[in-house]
Design a protein around this motif. Sequence first.
Motif, PDB file in Angstrom:
ATOM      1  N   ARG A 223       2.140  11.020   2.900  1.00 47.86           N
ATOM      2  CA  ARG A 223       1.524   9.879   3.590  1.00 47.86           C
ATOM      3  C   ARG A 223       2.555   8.797   3.890  1.00 47.86           C
ATOM      4  NH1 ARG A 223      -1.601   5.184   2.505  1.00 47.86           N
ATOM      5  NH2 ARG A 223      -0.737   5.094   0.398  1.00 47.86           N
ATOM      6  N   ASP A 224       3.405   8.491   2.908  1.00 51.09           N
ATOM      7  CA  ASP A 224       4.433   7.464   3.127  1.00 51.09           C
ATOM      8  C   ASP A 224       5.466   7.912   4.150  1.00 51.09           C
ATOM      9  OD1 ASP A 224       3.188   5.851   1.322  1.00 51.09           O
ATOM     10  OD2 ASP A 224       4.764   5.935  -0.211  1.00 51.09           O
ATOM     11  N   ALA A 225       5.782   9.201   4.181  1.00 52.76           N
ATOM     12  CA  ALA A 225       6.768   9.701   5.141  1.00 52.76           C
ATOM     13  C   ALA A 225       6.287   9.458   6.568  1.00 52.76           C
ATOM     14  CB  ALA A 225       7.027  11.191   4.900  1.00 52.76           C
ATOM     15  N   TYR A 226       5.009   9.731   6.823  1.00 50.00           N
ATOM     16  CA  TYR A 226       4.500   9.533   8.183  1.00 50.00           C
ATOM     17  C   TYR A 226       4.296   8.055   8.495  1.00 50.00           C
ATOM     18  CZ  TYR A 226       4.041  14.545   8.720  1.00 50.00           C
ATOM     19  OH  TYR A 226       4.332  15.882   8.829  1.00 50.00           O
ATOM     20  N   ARG A 227       4.015   7.254   7.487  1.00 43.83           N
ATOM     21  CA  ARG A 227       3.948   5.810   7.720  1.00 43.83           C
ATOM     22  C   ARG A 227       5.314   5.273   8.115  1.00 43.83           C
ATOM     23  NH1 ARG A 227       1.372   1.280   3.548  1.00 43.83           N
ATOM     24  NH2 ARG A 227       1.875  -0.574   4.815  1.00 43.83           N
TER      25      ARG A 227
ATOM     26  N   GLY B 102       0.775  -1.231   0.000  1.00 46.56           N
ATOM     27  CA  GLY B 102       0.000   0.000   0.000  1.00 46.56           C
ATOM     28  C   GLY B 102       0.800   1.271   0.000  1.00 46.56           C
ATOM     29  N   LEU B 103       2.118   1.187   0.003  1.00 48.21           N
ATOM     30  CA  LEU B 103       2.932   2.395  -0.105  1.00 48.21           C
ATOM     31  C   LEU B 103       2.713   3.054  -1.465  1.00 48.21           C
ATOM     32  CD1 LEU B 103       6.380   1.271   1.403  1.00 48.21           C
ATOM     33  CD2 LEU B 103       4.826   2.967   2.395  1.00 48.21           C
ATOM     34  N   ASP B 104       2.839   4.368  -1.505  1.00 55.96           N
ATOM     35  CA  ASP B 104       2.738   5.078  -2.771  1.00 55.96           C
ATOM     36  C   ASP B 104       3.987   4.900  -3.628  1.00 55.96           C
ATOM     37  OD1 ASP B 104       0.235   6.059  -2.059  1.00 55.96           O
ATOM     38  OD2 ASP B 104       1.102   7.783  -1.038  1.00 55.96           O
ATOM     39  N   GLY B 105       5.081   4.566  -2.979  1.00 58.43           N
ATOM     40  CA  GLY B 105       6.342   4.361  -3.681  1.00 58.43           C
ATOM     41  C   GLY B 105       7.401   3.918  -2.694  1.00 58.43           C
ATOM     42  N   PRO B 106       8.626   3.628  -3.142  1.00 54.17           N
ATOM     43  CA  PRO B 106       9.687   3.236  -2.221  1.00 54.17           C
ATOM     44  C   PRO B 106      10.022   4.363  -1.238  1.00 54.17           C
ATOM     45  CG  PRO B 106      10.272   2.758  -4.493  1.00 54.17           C
ATOM     46  CD  PRO B 106       9.058   3.619  -4.544  1.00 54.17           C
ATOM     47  N   VAL B 107      10.394   3.961  -0.022  1.00 55.07           N
ATOM     48  CA  VAL B 107      10.804   4.909   1.021  1.00 55.07           C
ATOM     49  C   VAL B 107      12.198   4.522   1.476  1.00 55.07           C
ATOM     50  CG1 VAL B 107      10.299   5.878   3.289  1.00 55.07           C
ATOM     51  CG2 VAL B 107       8.424   5.192   1.786  1.00 55.07           C
ATOM     52  N   ALA B 108      13.107   5.490   1.498  1.00 57.00           N
ATOM     53  CA  ALA B 108      14.468   5.265   1.986  1.00 57.00           C
ATOM     54  C   ALA B 108      14.578   5.820   3.398  1.00 57.00           C
ATOM     55  CB  ALA B 108      15.478   5.949   1.076  1.00 57.00           C
ATOM     56  N   VAL B 109      15.075   4.983   4.310  1.00 61.05           N
ATOM     57  CA  VAL B 109      15.298   5.401   5.695  1.00 61.05           C
ATOM     58  C   VAL B 109      16.779   5.258   5.992  1.00 61.05           C
ATOM     59  CG1 VAL B 109      14.703   5.061   8.111  1.00 61.05           C
ATOM     60  CG2 VAL B 109      12.984   4.622   6.340  1.00 61.05           C
ATOM     61  N   GLY B 110      17.499   6.361   5.933  1.00 65.36           N
ATOM     62  CA  GLY B 110      18.905   6.342   6.286  1.00 65.36           C
ATOM     63  C   GLY B 110      19.079   6.696   7.751  1.00 65.36           C
ATOM     64  N   ARG B 111      19.954   5.999   8.426  1.00 66.78           N
ATOM     65  CA  ARG B 111      20.239   6.327   9.834  1.00 66.78           C
ATOM     66  C   ARG B 111      21.681   6.818   9.937  1.00 66.78           C
ATOM     67  NH1 ARG B 111      16.761   4.185  14.146  1.00 66.78           N
ATOM     68  NH2 ARG B 111      15.090   2.927  13.224  1.00 66.78           N
ATOM     69  N   ASP B 112      21.863   7.912  10.677  1.00 66.05           N
ATOM     70  CA  ASP B 112      23.213   8.399  10.904  1.00 66.05           C
ATOM     71  C   ASP B 112      23.847   7.629  12.063  1.00 66.05           C
ATOM     72  OD1 ASP B 112      22.239   9.566  13.276  1.00 66.05           O
ATOM     73  OD2 ASP B 112      21.801  11.461  12.259  1.00 66.05           O
ATOM     74  N   ARG B 113      25.041   8.016  12.444  1.00 62.58           N
ATOM     75  CA  ARG B 113      25.747   7.236  13.470  1.00 62.58           C
ATOM     76  C   ARG B 113      25.149   7.376  14.856  1.00 62.58           C
ATOM     77  NH1 ARG B 113      30.237  10.165  15.916  1.00 62.58           N
ATOM     78  NH2 ARG B 113      30.261  12.354  15.248  1.00 62.58           N
TER      79      ARG B 113
END
Length: 776
Positions: free
Chosen positions: A65-69, A42-53
């Motif tokens: 919508r995807d950002a808050y999901r 159900g995502l509108d598109g791919p979401v990238a979640v990068g984590r810093d150190r």
Amino acid sequence: MRRPLRLLAGTVILLLLLTILLMLTAGIGSLPRTSGSYRLAGLDGPVAVGRDRFGVPHIRASSERDAYRALGFVQAQDRLWQMEFQRRVGQGRLAELVGPAALPIDRHLRVLGLYRAAEQAVAGLDPATRTLLDAYVQGVNDWIEGRDRLLPPEFWIFWHRPERWTAADSAVWVKMMALTLDGDMSAEILRQRLSDVLPPELIQDLWPGMALPKSADSRLSDRFLAELAAALPAPPGPGTGSNAFAVAARRSASGGALLAGDPHLELRSPGVWYLAHLEAPGLAVTGATLPGLPFVVIGRTRQLAWSLTTTGADVQDLFVETLDPADPAAYLTPEGSQPFSVRTERIGVAGEADQVLSVRTTRHGPVISDLVGVPHAAGTVVSLAWTVLDPDDRTIRAGFRLPYAQNIAEARQVLRDYHNPVQNFVMADAAGQIGLVVAGAVPVRRGGDGSMPVDGTSGRFDWTGTIPPDELPARIDPISGSVANSNDRVVDDDYPHLVATSWEPDWRRQRIDALLAARPMLDGSDLIDIQRDHRSGFAVELLPTLLRARGLAPELAALLPAMAGWDGTMAEESWQAGLFLAWAEHFARRVRADELGPAATLVGGLRGAFLANLLRSRQNWCDDRRTEPVEDCAQIAGLALADAHRALVDAFGARPQAWMLQRVQHAELAHAVLGDVPLLGGWFGQQLTKAGDPYSVDVAGARVDASLVRRTVTHAASLRMVADLAEPEGIRIVTAGGQSGHPMSRWFSDGARRWEQDIRIHLPASEQTVLLSLVP
């Protein structure tokens, strides 16, 4: 005999080792996977979640919508137990987890009805807001239901599995924050109890700036009020509040407006805040979220930066309702008899049978006297009016829309939807403008000042609405080029509405103003230095009284020259700070003891504004009425110094260097449930050094032991943030705790150590070493 004992000891040791091994295995196995990919339908598109150190997620999505999901997903990865605990408290279902010890909490939350109010608020949201909230909720449930790891350790300890997250689970946390910050009902009860001991002018002394209180309602007994106070949530602790200040572009070395904020909340492990950076078409926001809430509470966009301080608005009133003599199921109103609204609440209790609670509600609000088993005045009940219980609450809409405001004027329009808790929004925008805007629902009373419980039958004290948003206090672009607030007064004498019955003393704000005024041009580093300042206006004002102390033994008199050379800075290496705070605690206890008598234990803590006021103009408090001679404040100061010296010597030894603040005071970041459990409490919690006092800019609100010398800091700057609007979107920030709530995570304790030394991180981070993909 020895062999069975050895076998028993060996069995116990084996079981302990197996338990530790199980906990370690479960701990390692329950760490979330923060790289690779997860498939979320159900995502509108791919979401990238990068984590810093530092573990901060940087979310890049193709839709808002995807950002808050994705935010819901990563919050659940890192803070699921904290979120579960918080919603259980808000629901009044904590006893299902921890047993009968939590029943008092569940009972008062069910009577208050915060979760019902949250459900009503969610039902009234507009479709666009509900879409974003539902996306966040789905993200939390994506992790709860689709995770490929074990649950965090607390779920194993309590043998519990979380239910699906709901929109009301998020909405109730807004109301729980209001419960944490709104303490007037407790203050009303305290003033009512003191009215049997003190004349009105002495009650006024304890709350400087408050109008002279009117006669109390004599129908409420002290015993009943004591039980009621014990049944209600504790009032905000010492040091609860915030600082926020801003500098206009014309006084900024970078040419962009500057903003600094440090909200003072209870220190916990895991910490209150969760940092995040979100980007989607039309959305770019960075800052601090609250686990369980789907938006940035304090932070910035490219165009606007904001932080919050608590206004201290009086949004709670207690009403003494009169029962209908002919019908105990009804009460009297200006229009005649009216039946109570009644509902039944069933409270589950781990290991025991459910408890059934009948909750009555009047036209003012819930009948909180039903929490008390002690009989009170025949024919009366006490109900609570509180703006938080208003079903028309669009605070969540304001939270989602604030990042789209392009300037302070647009932000003010967004904040028309903001309801609770009432806050001062201190803001700076990319055009160089700065301002302070009060936002929230503040009641308008037909009569009275809200200082004590009032009659609910006549209608003379009823609320007639709330202050219109355009009439709430605001200061935009002051001539000084700076604006600051530290929970002090935000209205002038001619302001037409009642906002609060009393205000915090202005020592912190005066110190901030002085430090800002000392430099014609400022930069972000200057604002950080101000946030680190430990000079106490309270100490500066009371120190002359200590130096005039009379009747001192030689060893005490020998301490005064060093105290005279001290400037009131509550530094960790300062023994003068340790001695002063111990003296001030003992001085406060002595000056209140005779006037209050047995009630002295009700009015604890330093109450710095009261002490300063009595030394300025009400020194009759210093006379001990129980003795023949008339004492003055210098004599009481000497007796208090002897008390403090004796307690310090007993606790730390006779050398003054042993009384350094870093020895007498520490900060405690305790786990909400396991903090007092041997071994586990240390694993889940942390102890840190902490300078400051309740009245320094860098606040340290402390719980004091029985000797009044050992201080445990429980409330302080839960985060410190500085933003320069000349930088496109960057902030320098540190929080009291790491990103993860998992004690075996590398991102668990690192944040607390950075906070202890005030080492800021820069967001958004340029390097993100861990990448997680969420794909449809």
